[in-house]
Design a protein around this motif. Structure first.
Motif, PDB file in Angstrom:
ATOM      1  N   LEU A  10       0.841  -1.204   0.000  1.00 33.04           N
ATOM      2  CA  LEU A  10       0.000   0.000   0.000  1.00 33.04           C
ATOM      3  C   LEU A  10       0.878   1.257   0.000  1.00 33.04           C
ATOM      4  O   LEU A  10       0.676   2.184  -0.798  1.00 33.04           O
ATOM      5  CB  LEU A  10      -0.847  -0.043   1.265  1.00 33.04           C
ATOM      6  N   ARG A  31       2.821   1.816  -3.223  1.00 33.74           N
ATOM      7  CA  ARG A  31       1.990   2.399  -4.278  1.00 33.74           C
ATOM      8  C   ARG A  31       1.728   3.869  -3.991  1.00 33.74           C
ATOM      9  O   ARG A  31       1.737   4.702  -4.893  1.00 33.74           O
ATOM     10  CB  ARG A  31       0.669   1.632  -4.388  1.00 33.74           C
ATOM     11  N   ALA A  32       1.492   4.190  -2.721  1.00 36.87           N
ATOM     12  CA  ALA A  32       1.275   5.599  -2.366  1.00 36.87           C
ATOM     13  C   ALA A  32       2.526   6.412  -2.674  1.00 36.87           C
ATOM     14  O   ALA A  32       2.446   7.548  -3.144  1.00 36.87           O
ATOM     15  CB  ALA A  32       0.901   5.714  -0.895  1.00 36.87           C
ATOM     16  N   THR A  41       3.187   8.411  -6.063  1.00 41.00           N
ATOM     17  CA  THR A  41       2.727   9.772  -6.350  1.00 41.00           C
ATOM     18  C   THR A  41       2.937  10.726  -5.186  1.00 41.00           C
ATOM     19  O   THR A  41       2.993  11.929  -5.387  1.00 41.00           O
ATOM     20  CB  THR A  41       1.224   9.800  -6.695  1.00 41.00           C
ATOM     21  N   ALA A  42       3.003  10.217  -3.976  1.00 40.41           N
ATOM     22  CA  ALA A  42       3.067  11.108  -2.817  1.00 40.41           C
ATOM     23  C   ALA A  42       4.138  10.632  -1.834  1.00 40.41           C
ATOM     24  O   ALA A  42       3.824  10.131  -0.762  1.00 40.41           O
ATOM     25  CB  ALA A  42       1.700  11.172  -2.134  1.00 40.41           C
ATOM     26  N   LEU A  58      -0.679   9.785 -13.708  1.00 38.74           N
ATOM     27  CA  LEU A  58      -1.329   8.631 -13.106  1.00 38.74           C
ATOM     28  C   LEU A  58      -2.832   8.706 -13.148  1.00 38.74           C
ATOM     29  O   LEU A  58      -3.483   8.954 -12.143  1.00 38.74           O
ATOM     30  CB  LEU A  58      -0.877   8.476 -11.655  1.00 38.74           C
ATOM     31  N   GLY A 111      -4.732   6.611 -12.902  1.00 38.88           N
ATOM     32  CA  GLY A 111      -5.346   5.537 -12.138  1.00 38.88           C
ATOM     33  C   GLY A 111      -4.823   4.175 -12.546  1.00 38.88           C
ATOM     34  O   GLY A 111      -5.047   3.195 -11.869  1.00 38.88           O
ATOM     35  N   ARG A 143      -7.292   0.235  -9.636  1.00 34.77           N
ATOM     36  CA  ARG A 143      -8.429   0.586  -8.823  1.00 34.77           C
ATOM     37  C   ARG A 143      -8.788  -0.618  -7.969  1.00 34.77           C
ATOM     38  O   ARG A 143      -8.961  -1.722  -8.460  1.00 34.77           O
ATOM     39  CB  ARG A 143      -9.593   0.917  -9.757  1.00 34.77           C
ATOM     40  N   SER A 144      -8.851  -0.397  -6.696  1.00 34.00           N
ATOM     41  CA  SER A 144      -9.206  -1.522  -5.842  1.00 34.00           C
ATOM     42  C   SER A 144     -10.656  -1.874  -6.061  1.00 34.00           C
ATOM     43  O   SER A 144     -11.503  -1.006  -6.198  1.00 34.00           O
ATOM     44  CB  SER A 144      -9.016  -1.134  -4.385  1.00 34.00           C
TER      45      SER A 144
END
Lengths: 357, 487
Positions: free
Chosen positions: A215, A218-219, A222-223, A345, A347, A353-354
């Motif tokens: 998690l 993946r975050a 972008t951040a 991104l 998505g 997408r979960s």
């Protein structure tokens, strides 16, 4: 959103890919016609060559196995915002390491482990350069592919060359170091690598979707500051993730050597590492679509190879690459470029997408 | 105005639908030469749709757009440009890899592409508009305040007759906003028709010749200067009168020491001393958003200080960034996943989707996140809802220390009120809040102690509007004297 507008969006979302698929088929037919092949006949030969009988299936799956492992590695890195274009080189060093370890130990397990380790180490270098020195990994991984190929050329004409010294290839592996075979087709080229590839692909998907580290990785795509605020050692995790991606590609090389070729020469990869990038994007980096995408690309290659034999058209096997290109263009058009757009991104690249279970 | 020339841009009975949703319904609005027209409305009220119609990005389903009294089809952005309509977007449309001058040149599409000529032209243009920007600076290197300045300069190059501004002050510091308003005043005097989209009622009341309030695609209120009040605007906006200005927090008995900084120096601030205790809201305000942001990041441990001592109480802390899209959220991830990024969300390093939902759902409910499902990507939410997701992650564990930097930047009134209420409640429960904000209203609404951050140093100040104004004036005067070389 009202139910009506949902269904409208859904129908539009279906219509577009459908049109694109039709367009891609028309384009393929035209390309076949240009080669002097009746499109219907060519399509039939292609499909039969890829899936017609047990032999065709085994030829396709033999290609799909390393391709899927590389694709899983590429997708794993991409999902974490790391541009791993180096599956080709990672595969090559993995194959070399497996040839050496298999000969030295006389067993397939050390061969596989050595392949994974070598691929991982080969990927860790550009990862370290990126994380610590800010070197763009797109460039470093791509350039290291060339280094890996030269390394292979040197080794198979030097330290690892077969004992007679006549051919630019490594010494054949002893039979004890061959991967356990799966009973399918006469070519007998299906090995333990296939279930392993499926298993590892699923494991990567689970890791990204269902672990805290996945998690946050993946975050971090972008951040990065956000992951830091969440007290996550992003740089170290990215390094490990990159190495894992390389290990998957290295495993692909090891499987190709210990499972199929039994020896290493220049023909070990034939661009599988690059096809993996395309297949990963074709799958939109969605874990569940990686295997179908790899299978499709493998089928295009084995199908066109069969076409070559059936029609006696030398060189037509390269046509598989053209068809892969058509598939990629079709996906890019169908998703309006989202599938290839990394930075913003939409998505796809940052994470799938979960979906609810 | 004595003569009644037809307005350069007028919307007459405009309707626009997207699928089943009516974004605009019978909207009349006139932008007259030499007038500033304020447009208010909650998110989704139709403001953006109206602007897109004026720019030729959409075409109306009903009604007509008139230019100088003549029905006009604005079929493309080129038509809008020919009509002299220009826009300052809320989100920047700048090429970050190019320089200020090159960005300005792009907006004007010059004949000759010579670097020197457009640097000279840009310098002149910036000078004319009184905007202090280096034409040779790369946009990617500029702080947000300066990028906004460039956006405005860019729009002015195209907006010969009609200038549209979408929340131009959302990202600006108060003094930058005042400078912008002065500039708008000048442009209005020159005969430009200006549409100012804003969330700030007081700006509309103070600046606008006319005010239009949109609610759910219809004109809820159209007023001329002097005929509207904050109360009537708020009623038109919400259909009721919400509490938009809660009283400041009462000073409380100080709790445990949470932050202690001594002689702290960063790249752009310091040296400064600061103590923050439980149960108090220490607010840093001022015009130096970049310095505020750095100070907060240093305290949060996200950036290293250059020197000095910094002690922050160990344990959980919330960090609410003003840059939601880059630091607050991982946009491609789902809402549930964004909430679950918080440390200690799960007991094990892995989780099932049911556990993910169980962890996220109560937090999303508590912070009133409005989404179609917890699996929706954070990128798809409105700004207000995105910030609610940030709060759901950062505040759900009721951490004893809150660090927030411009937490309501770009949010509408209701979302702002919500964020303030949450911060207030946390402080009332004994948490320590360190807030850096460029919004004086926000500072005054939340502060138990207030500091003005000026040139990287902290100056204590009474939490009252006049006191802050006086403090700024004194500091600015002092700085001006210093710049001239002594008192």
């Amino acid at each position: 959103m009202t139910p009506r507008s949902t269904s409208r969006t859904a129908s539009r979302a279906l219509l577009r890919p459908l049109l694109v698929a039709l367009g891609a088929l028309a384009l393929t037919a035209a390309l076949f016609a240009l080669q002097g092949l009746a499109p219907a006949r060519a399509a039939e030969l292609l499909v039969r060559g890829a899936f017609g009988d047990a032999d065709a299936w085994s030829a396709t799956l033999r290609l799909a196995t390393p391709l899927l492992l590389c694709t899983a590695g590429v997708a794993l890195a991409f999902r974490c915002g790391l541009w791993n274009i180096g599956a080709e080189g990672q595969l090559l060093v993995g194959g070399l390491a497996a040839a050496w370890a298999g000969s030295a130990s006389g067993h397939w397990l050390p061969a596989l482990l050595a392949g994974a380790l070598a691929g991982g180490a080969w990927a860790a270098l550009p990862a370290w350069l990126k994380v610590r020195r800010g070197v763009p990994e797109v460039l470093s991984t791509l350039l290291l592919n060339g280094v890996a190929l030269e390394l292979l050329r040197w080794l198979v004409t030097g330290p690892l060359q077969e004992p007679t010294g006549q051919f630019p290839q490594s010494a054949p592996l002893p039979e004890s170091a061959w991967l356990p075979q799966l009973p399918l087709g006469r070519t007998g080229a299906l090995h333990l690598g296939l279930p392993l590839a499926l298993l590892l692909t699923a494991a990567c998907g689970l890791f990204l979707a269902r672990t805290r580290a996945g998690l946050l990785l993946r975050a971090g795509a972008t951040a990065p500051l956000l992951t830091k605020a969440c007290r996550f050692p992003l740089a170290r995790a990215q390094l490990l993730c990159f190495a894992a991606a390389g290990a998957l590609a290295g495993l692909a090389g090891a499987g190709a050597v210990a499972g199929v070729a039994r020896t290493v020469d220049r023909s070990l990869s034939q661009g599988l590492g690059y096809a993996a990038v395309a297949a990963a994007l074709l799958a939109g980096l969605r874990s569940a679509w990686l295997a179908p995408a790899a299978l499709l690309f493998a089928a295009l290659q084995s199908g066109t190879a069969a076409l070559q034999w059936a029609e006696n058209l030398p060189g037509i096997d390269r046509f598989g690459l053209v068809l892969q290109g058509v598939a990629i263009i079709a996906v890019v058009v169908a998703t309006r470029g989202r599938a290839l757009r990394g930075g913003t991104l939409g998505g796809r690249l940052g994470g799938e997408r979960s979906a609810p279970p | 105005m004595s003569e009644r020339a037809p307005p350069p841009l007028a919307f007459v009975g405009i309707g626009k639908r997207f699928g089943e949703r009516r974004a605009l319904d019978g909207v009349d609005l006139e932008l007259r030469a030499g007038e500033l027209h304020a447009l208010l409305g909650e998110n989704g009220a139709g403001k953006t749709t109206l602007v897109r119609l004026a720019l030729g990005l959409l075409e109306p389903d009903e009604g007509e757009i008139r230019s100088d009294g003549v029905a006009t089809k604005i079929a493309s952005p080129a038509v809008a440009r020919a009509l002299g309509i220009g826009m300052v977007h809320q989100h920047f449309a700048l090429a970050e890899g190019l320089t200020v001058a090159e960005n300005l040149a792009l907006a004007e599409a010059p004949r000759a592409w010579r670097k020197r000529s457009f640097e000279a032209a840009a310098r002149q243009q910036l000078l004319r508009h009184g905007l202090d920007l280096d034409p040779a600076a790369r946009v990617g290197d500029l702080p947000i305040g300066l990028r906004q300045r460039l956006e405005i300069a860019k729009a002015l190059a195209q907006a010969r007759r009609v200038l549209l501004l979408d929340e131009p002050t959302a990202l600006l510091t108060p003094s930058e906003a005042e400078a912008l308003f002065a500039e708008l005043e000048q442009l209005r005097a020159r005969g430009l028709a200006i549409l100012l989209i804003t969330h700030r009622l007081e700006d509309a009341l103070r600046l606008a010749d006319r005010i239009t309030v949109l609610r759910e695609g219809r004109v809820a209120l159209a007023a001329e200067r002097g005929t509207a009040s904050a109360a009537s605007l708020a009623r038109a906006l919400f259909g009721g009168a919400p509490d938009v200005s809660a009283p400041p927090l009462p000073p409380r008995a100080a709790g445990a020491l949470r932050i202690a900084a001594r002689r702290l120096v960063g790249e752009r601030f310091g040296p400064l001393d600061l103590e923050v205790r439980g149960g108090e809201a220490v607010v840093l305000t001022g015009v130096e958003a970049e310095r505020q942001a750095e100070l907060l990041e240093v305290v949060a441990g996200l950036a290293p200080p250059r020197s000095g001592d910094l002690e922050v109480a160990p344990g959980a802390r919330a960090f609410i960034s003003g840059d939601r899209q880059r630091h607050g959220l991982a946009l491609p991830l789902s809402i549930a996943e964004n909430v679950a990024l918080a440390p200690a969300t799960f007991a094990r390093p892995w989780f099932t989707s049911r556990e993910l939902l169980a962890a996220a759902a109560p937090r999303l409910a508590r912070f009133d996140v409005r989404a179609t499902s917890p699996w929706q990507a954070a990128a798809e939410l409105s700004g207000g809802n995105q910030q609610r997701v940030v709060l759901a992650r950062e505040l759900a564990g009721d951490p004893p220390l809150l660090l927030a930097e411009n937490p309501t930047r770009g949010l509408d009134l209701q979302a702002t009120a919500f964020v303030h209420a949450q911060l207030r409640a946390a402080v009332a429960n004994g948490a320590a809040l360190l807030l850096a904000t460029s919004d004086l209203d926000e500072a005054l609404a939340l502060a138990t102690r207030l500091f003005v951050l000026f040139r990287g140093a902290l100056h204590p100040c009474a939490p009252r509007r006049e006191a802050v104004a006086e403090k700024f004036a004194a500091l600015a005067a002092g700085a001006a004297r210093g710049a001239r070389g002594g008192p």
